[in-house]
Write a protein that holds these residues in place. Structure first.
Motif, PDB file in Angstrom:
ATOM      1  N   ASN A 160       0.850  -1.178   0.000  1.00  0.00           N
ATOM      2  CA  ASN A 160       0.000   0.000   0.000  1.00  0.00           C
ATOM      3  C   ASN A 160       0.896   1.241   0.000  1.00  0.00           C
ATOM      4  N   SER A 161       0.635   2.195  -0.879  1.00  0.00           N
ATOM      5  CA  SER A 161       1.547   3.330  -1.051  1.00  0.00           C
ATOM      6  C   SER A 161       1.704   4.157   0.213  1.00  0.00           C
ATOM      7  N   GLU A 162       0.620   4.342   0.991  1.00  0.00           N
ATOM      8  CA  GLU A 162       0.769   5.114   2.227  1.00  0.00           C
ATOM      9  C   GLU A 162       1.674   4.396   3.216  1.00  0.00           C
ATOM     10  N   ILE A 163       1.500   3.080   3.341  1.00  0.00           N
ATOM     11  CA  ILE A 163       2.334   2.314   4.264  1.00  0.00           C
ATOM     12  C   ILE A 163       3.786   2.314   3.798  1.00  0.00           C
ATOM     13  N   ALA A 164       3.991   2.138   2.499  1.00  0.00           N
ATOM     14  CA  ALA A 164       5.352   2.178   1.961  1.00  0.00           C
ATOM     15  C   ALA A 164       5.992   3.539   2.220  1.00  0.00           C
ATOM     16  N   MET A 165       5.221   4.610   2.105  1.00  0.00           N
ATOM     17  CA  MET A 165       5.741   5.953   2.384  1.00  0.00           C
ATOM     18  C   MET A 165       6.147   6.079   3.850  1.00  0.00           C
ATOM     19  N   GLU A 166       5.293   5.624   4.749  1.00  0.00           N
ATOM     20  CA  GLU A 166       5.575   5.773   6.175  1.00  0.00           C
ATOM     21  C   GLU A 166       6.854   5.042   6.580  1.00  0.00           C
ATOM     22  N   PHE A 167       7.170   3.942   5.898  1.00  0.00           N
ATOM     23  CA  PHE A 167       8.350   3.161   6.264  1.00  0.00           C
ATOM     24  C   PHE A 167       9.560   3.459   5.370  1.00  0.00           C
ATOM     25  N   SER A 168       9.436   4.432   4.494  1.00  0.00           N
ATOM     26  CA  SER A 168      10.566   4.783   3.626  1.00  0.00           C
ATOM     27  C   SER A 168      11.557   5.673   4.393  1.00  0.00           C
ATOM     28  N   PRO A 169      12.818   5.722   3.973  1.00  0.00           N
ATOM     29  CA  PRO A 169      13.808   6.558   4.658  1.00  0.00           C
ATOM     30  C   PRO A 169      13.436   8.039   4.654  1.00  0.00           C
ATOM     31  N   ASP A 170      12.782   8.508   3.576  1.00  0.00           N
ATOM     32  CA  ASP A 170      12.360   9.910   3.468  1.00  0.00           C
ATOM     33  C   ASP A 170      10.951   9.911   2.892  1.00  0.00           C
ATOM     34  N   ARG A 171       9.946  10.048   3.757  1.00  0.00           N
ATOM     35  CA  ARG A 171       8.554   9.932   3.318  1.00  0.00           C
ATOM     36  C   ARG A 171       8.197  11.005   2.302  1.00  0.00           C
ATOM     37  N   TYR A 172       8.770  12.202   2.422  1.00  0.00           N
ATOM     38  CA  TYR A 172       8.392  13.281   1.516  1.00  0.00           C
ATOM     39  C   TYR A 172       9.001  13.069   0.126  1.00  0.00           C
ATOM     40  N   ARG A 173      10.231  12.609   0.078  1.00  0.00           N
ATOM     41  CA  ARG A 173      10.806  12.283  -1.218  1.00  0.00           C
ATOM     42  C   ARG A 173      10.022  11.141  -1.863  1.00  0.00           C
ATOM     43  N   TYR A 174       9.640  10.162  -1.055  1.00  0.00           N
ATOM     44  CA  TYR A 174       8.868   9.045  -1.589  1.00  0.00           C
ATOM     45  C   TYR A 174       7.598   9.558  -2.269  1.00  0.00           C
ATOM     46  N   ALA A 175       6.895  10.481  -1.609  1.00  0.00           N
ATOM     47  CA  ALA A 175       5.656  11.007  -2.174  1.00  0.00           C
ATOM     48  C   ALA A 175       5.907  11.835  -3.426  1.00  0.00           C
ATOM     49  N   LEU A 176       7.043  12.521  -3.483  1.00  0.00           N
ATOM     50  CA  LEU A 176       7.335  13.407  -4.601  1.00  0.00           C
ATOM     51  C   LEU A 176       7.925  12.692  -5.809  1.00  0.00           C
ATOM     52  N   GLU A 177       8.584  11.564  -5.590  1.00  0.00           N
ATOM     53  CA  GLU A 177       9.341  10.933  -6.674  1.00  0.00           C
ATOM     54  C   GLU A 177       8.557   9.872  -7.454  1.00  0.00           C
ATOM     55  N   VAL A 187      -6.759  14.073 -13.222  1.00  0.00           N
ATOM     56  CA  VAL A 187      -7.297  12.818 -12.697  1.00  0.00           C
ATOM     57  C   VAL A 187      -7.154  12.806 -11.181  1.00  0.00           C
ATOM     58  N   TRP A 188      -8.229  12.415 -10.505  1.00  0.00           N
ATOM     59  CA  TRP A 188      -8.198  12.276  -9.051  1.00  0.00           C
ATOM     60  C   TRP A 188      -7.640  10.908  -8.681  1.00  0.00           C
ATOM     61  N   THR A 189      -6.621  10.890  -7.819  1.00  0.00           N
ATOM     62  CA  THR A 189      -6.031   9.646  -7.333  1.00  0.00           C
ATOM     63  C   THR A 189      -5.870   9.755  -5.820  1.00  0.00           C
ATOM     64  N   TYR A 190      -6.574   8.904  -5.088  1.00  0.00           N
ATOM     65  CA  TYR A 190      -6.524   8.978  -3.625  1.00  0.00           C
ATOM     66  C   TYR A 190      -5.094   8.794  -3.136  1.00  0.00           C
ATOM     67  N   SER A 191      -4.610   9.729  -2.293  1.00  0.00           N
ATOM     68  CA  SER A 191      -3.199   9.733  -1.936  1.00  0.00           C
ATOM     69  C   SER A 191      -2.943  10.306  -0.556  1.00  0.00           C
ATOM     70  N   GLY A 192      -2.543   9.424   0.376  1.00  0.00           N
ATOM     71  CA  GLY A 192      -2.073   9.900   1.668  1.00  0.00           C
ATOM     72  C   GLY A 192      -0.765  10.652   1.541  1.00  0.00           C
ATOM     73  N   GLY A 193      -0.020  10.386   0.468  1.00  0.00           N
ATOM     74  CA  GLY A 193       1.216  11.122   0.228  1.00  0.00           C
ATOM     75  C   GLY A 193       0.956  12.600   0.006  1.00  0.00           C
ATOM     76  N   ALA A 194      -0.129  12.919  -0.682  1.00  0.00           N
ATOM     77  CA  ALA A 194      -0.484  14.322  -0.902  1.00  0.00           C
ATOM     78  C   ALA A 194      -0.699  15.027   0.423  1.00  0.00           C
ATOM     79  N   THR A 195      -1.382  14.356   1.359  1.00  0.00           N
ATOM     80  CA  THR A 195      -1.643  14.967   2.662  1.00  0.00           C
ATOM     81  C   THR A 195      -0.369  15.099   3.476  1.00  0.00           C
ATOM     82  N   ALA A 196       0.521  14.108   3.369  1.00  0.00           N
ATOM     83  CA  ALA A 196       1.800  14.200   4.077  1.00  0.00           C
ATOM     84  C   ALA A 196       2.576  15.429   3.620  1.00  0.00           C
ATOM     85  N   LEU A 197       2.554  15.712   2.327  1.00  0.00           N
ATOM     86  CA  LEU A 197       3.269  16.880   1.799  1.00  0.00           C
ATOM     87  C   LEU A 197       2.662  18.183   2.323  1.00  0.00           C
ATOM     88  N   ILE A 198       1.339  18.257   2.363  1.00  0.00           N
ATOM     89  CA  ILE A 198       0.696  19.469   2.889  1.00  0.00           C
ATOM     90  C   ILE A 198       0.995  19.608   4.380  1.00  0.00           C
TER      91      ILE A 198
END
Length: 358
Positions: A160-177, A187-198
């Protein structure tokens, strides 16, 4: 007649014993009874709490014991009640929308029209990618950055992308890259990464952790009990980490209905909720989406706006009806859990409002 905000606040901060002694209006009491009967019959599996406010007053509430967890940590059978903390999961995102609006009004965060990647100079290599140049803060707020992201898997799955982000070395880079797969805004794509960045933008702008800022600007002025979970050593999870009491979450909804003012003090900037609930995109289903708020289907102005979370969590606000609906449940990772709020609204709340002549 709608009670003044101070009276509405008092109704939601009564001790549990006083709350239990308080009489609900006849239609609300009938709704609570119908919820209990349906739950006993097995028709509302996993339901933990329902709170309804109507015109600033407590209309109905009901609580049910059941298995629960805190962000994946089992709590066993929990005796739920008005002041028992409960995961609100992705309703957290809608709270982050409010915090961004507060920080924006204070001049502490860049406006939605600003470049998203420019706010992360430590990732200049990503900002230099022409395919990402047009991604703005508003695209993160509306989950339309155009990046690949998959939260269709259970949140217990490390893929799951949100879980992978939370356990990545840099969650913000993970969301951005993540790979660019659509033009921003298309296109709307549900993303906890978007919220982490905000959440990170807010923290940088205000110079303090997200939970501290939330406490100062919202939770403490409202007298709320709350908890904001995080992985050890990490920031508060902007995507899903908040725990609130049923009545506390209802009080937050009432604040929105009261125009962002509580006890004479403006907490949410005037006009921000209206801006955040303007329809921006169509989701994968019938609902529309604003800035971290789900919106009623249709072509007209949305009849209601809601924060919706994994497991059956919901904060729904209907301005025209003066209505706040809170539903909390334990059906985590059950993609049919949304039916709880739907069934409660259609089979229990609707008839209760009709009986009340509203």
């Amino acid at each position: 007649m709608r009670p003044p905000p101070m009276l509405a606040a008092a109704l939601l901060t009564l001790p549990a014993t006083a709350a239990q002694a308080q009489d609900l209006p006849p239609a609300g009491a009938a709704m609570a009874a119908s919820l209990r009967a349906a739950h006993a019959a097995g028709d509302l599996p996993g339901l933990h709490a329902v709170v309804v406010l109507k015109d600033g007053a407590l209309f109905a509430e009901a609580y049910f014991d059941g298995e629960d967890e805190a962000w994946g940590r089992p709590l066993g059978v929990t005796e739920h009640g008005p002041r028992v903390l409960h995961d609100i999961r992705s309703v957290t995102k809608s709270v982050v929308s409010l915090l961004y609006g507060i920080a924006l009004e204070a001049g502490r965060v860049p406006p939605p029209e600003a470049s998203l990647y420019a706010q992360f100079p430590e990732h200049a290599d990503l900002a230099a990618d022409p395919a990402r140049a047009g991604i703005r803060i508003e695209h993160a707020l509306s989950m339309s950055m155009g990046l690949e992201w998959n939260e269709d898997l259970p949140y217990s799955d490390p893929r799951n992308s949100e879980i992978a982000m939370e356990f990545s070395p840099d969650r913000y880079r993970y969301a951005l890259e993540q790979p660019v797969v659509h033009a921003p805004g298309d296109v709307w794509t549900y993303s906890g990464g978007a919220t982490a960045l905000i959440g990170r933008l807010i923290e940088r702008g205000v110079g303090k952790p997200l939970d501290v800022y939330a406490a100062e600007t919202l939770f403490e002025p409202l007298g709320m009990d709350w908890e904001w979970l995080r992985l050890e050593g990490g920031p508060p999870s902007a995507a899903s980490g908040l725990r609130m009491t049923p009545r506390g979450l209802a009080r937050l909804g009432q604040l929105i209905l009261d125009g962002g003012v509580a006890d004479g003090r403006r907490l949410i900037p005037e006009g921000w909720f209206a801006r955040a609930t303007e329809p921006r995109l169509q989701t994968a289903g019938p609902l529309r989406y604003g800035l971290f708020w789900w919106l009623a289907p249709g072509e007209d102005a949305p009849a209601w706006a809601a924060g919706i979370g994994n497991g059956g969590q919901r904060l729904s606000i209907n301005r025209d009806l003066g209505l706040v609906l809170v539903v909390l449940a334990g059906r985590y990772n059950d993609f049919e859990a949304w039916r709880l709020s739907h069934d409660i609204s259609v089979e229990h709340l609707g008839p209760a409002l009709e009986r009340a002549g509203r």
